[in-house]
Design an enzyme around this catalytic site. Structure first.
Site, PDB file in Angstrom:
ATOM      1  N   LEU A  11       0.897  -1.217   0.085  1.00 18.81           N
ATOM      2  CA  LEU A  11       0.078   0.095   0.079  1.00 18.81           C
ATOM      3  C   LEU A  11       0.973   1.243   0.155  1.00 18.81           C
ATOM      4  O   LEU A  11       0.471   2.257   0.004  1.00 18.81           O
ATOM      5  CB  LEU A  11      -0.885  -0.087   1.254  1.00 18.81           C
ATOM      6  CG  LEU A  11      -2.050  -0.882   1.143  1.00 18.81           C
ATOM      7  CD1 LEU A  11      -3.015  -0.888   2.734  1.00 18.81           C
ATOM      8  CD2 LEU A  11      -2.767  -0.787   0.011  1.00 18.81           C
ATOM      9  N   SER A  12       2.093   1.171   0.138  1.00 21.36           N
ATOM     10  CA  SER A  12       3.110   2.260   0.214  1.00 21.36           C
ATOM     11  C   SER A  12       3.334   3.109  -1.121  1.00 21.36           C
ATOM     12  O   SER A  12       3.918   2.443  -2.046  1.00 21.36           O
ATOM     13  CB  SER A  12       4.433   1.758   0.995  1.00 21.36           C
ATOM     14  OG  SER A  12       5.425   2.781   0.936  1.00 21.36           O
TER      15      SER A  12
END
Length: 199
Positions: A11-12
């Site tokens: 998700l980064s």
């Protein structure tokens, strides 16, 4: 042979903005990489971090500016508000773990394909079809998306514990074989120079 343990979340945005620079550095320096996807929200909770949505507005604004600056620097297209973010990072993480264990493809390309799907293509990386497409693009059997789920869950959890034990607190986070830690895609040049023996 030098080694890099790469702790990251699918998700980064900053892991996405790393592109394939880590893989380029490893190839140049003769280093191996172990990919260790982890639960970034759980990491924040246990290492003093705060999820983006809970940060002070000034921090949120700075983060948005920095993401756009890094996008321009790298030439990687970026959506500040992806349609499917946040989403469940576990399925994509399990697929990466399964692919790394199976071999036969390019794990770095798989990680980047998943991150790109989220941050540049507005696709839901929790969806089976998206994960299968990324696996196939990176040269893996797409059925890995639904195999080894129990082992994937166990390794995903152990990656979090290892990250905490070894001093990681964000994503991307790189730890070398001699326990030098580098946080953020903007520290990849420092990682490169360390592997070269310069710093």
């Amino acid at each position: 042979m030098p080694h890099i343990d790469y702790f990251f979340s699918t998700l980064s945005p900053f892991s996405y903005l790393a592109g394939l620079r880590l893989e380029e550095i490893a190839a140049e320096r003769g280093a191996t990489i172990t990919y260790k996807p982890m639960d970034i929200i759980a990491l924040f909770a246990r290492t003093g971090g705060t999820p983006p949505a809970q940060r002070h507005p000034s921090r949120q604004e700075y983060r948005a500016q920095e993401i756009l600056r890094q996008s321009k620097k790298t030439g990687l297209p970026m959506s500040l508000a992806p349609t499917f973010w946040p989403t469940n990072p576990a399925p994509s993480s399990y697929a990466i773990i399964a692919a790394q264990r199976a071999g036969g493809g390019n794990v770095g390309a798989l990680v980047h394909a998943i991150l790109r799907a989220c941050w540049a293509e507005n696709r839901d990386i929790a969806e089976d079809g998206v994960i299968r497409g990324a696996l196939e693009e990176a040269g893996f059997d797409p059925t890995l998306a639904s195999s080894g789920l129990l082992a994937g869950a166990e390794i995903y959890a152990s990656n979090l514990e290892e990250a905490i034990a070894r001093g990681a607190f964000g994503s991307p986070f790189y730890i070398t074989g001699d326990e030098q830690r580098f946080w953020g895609q903007d520290r990849l040049d420092d990682l490169d120079r360390h592997l070269a023996g310069e710093i």
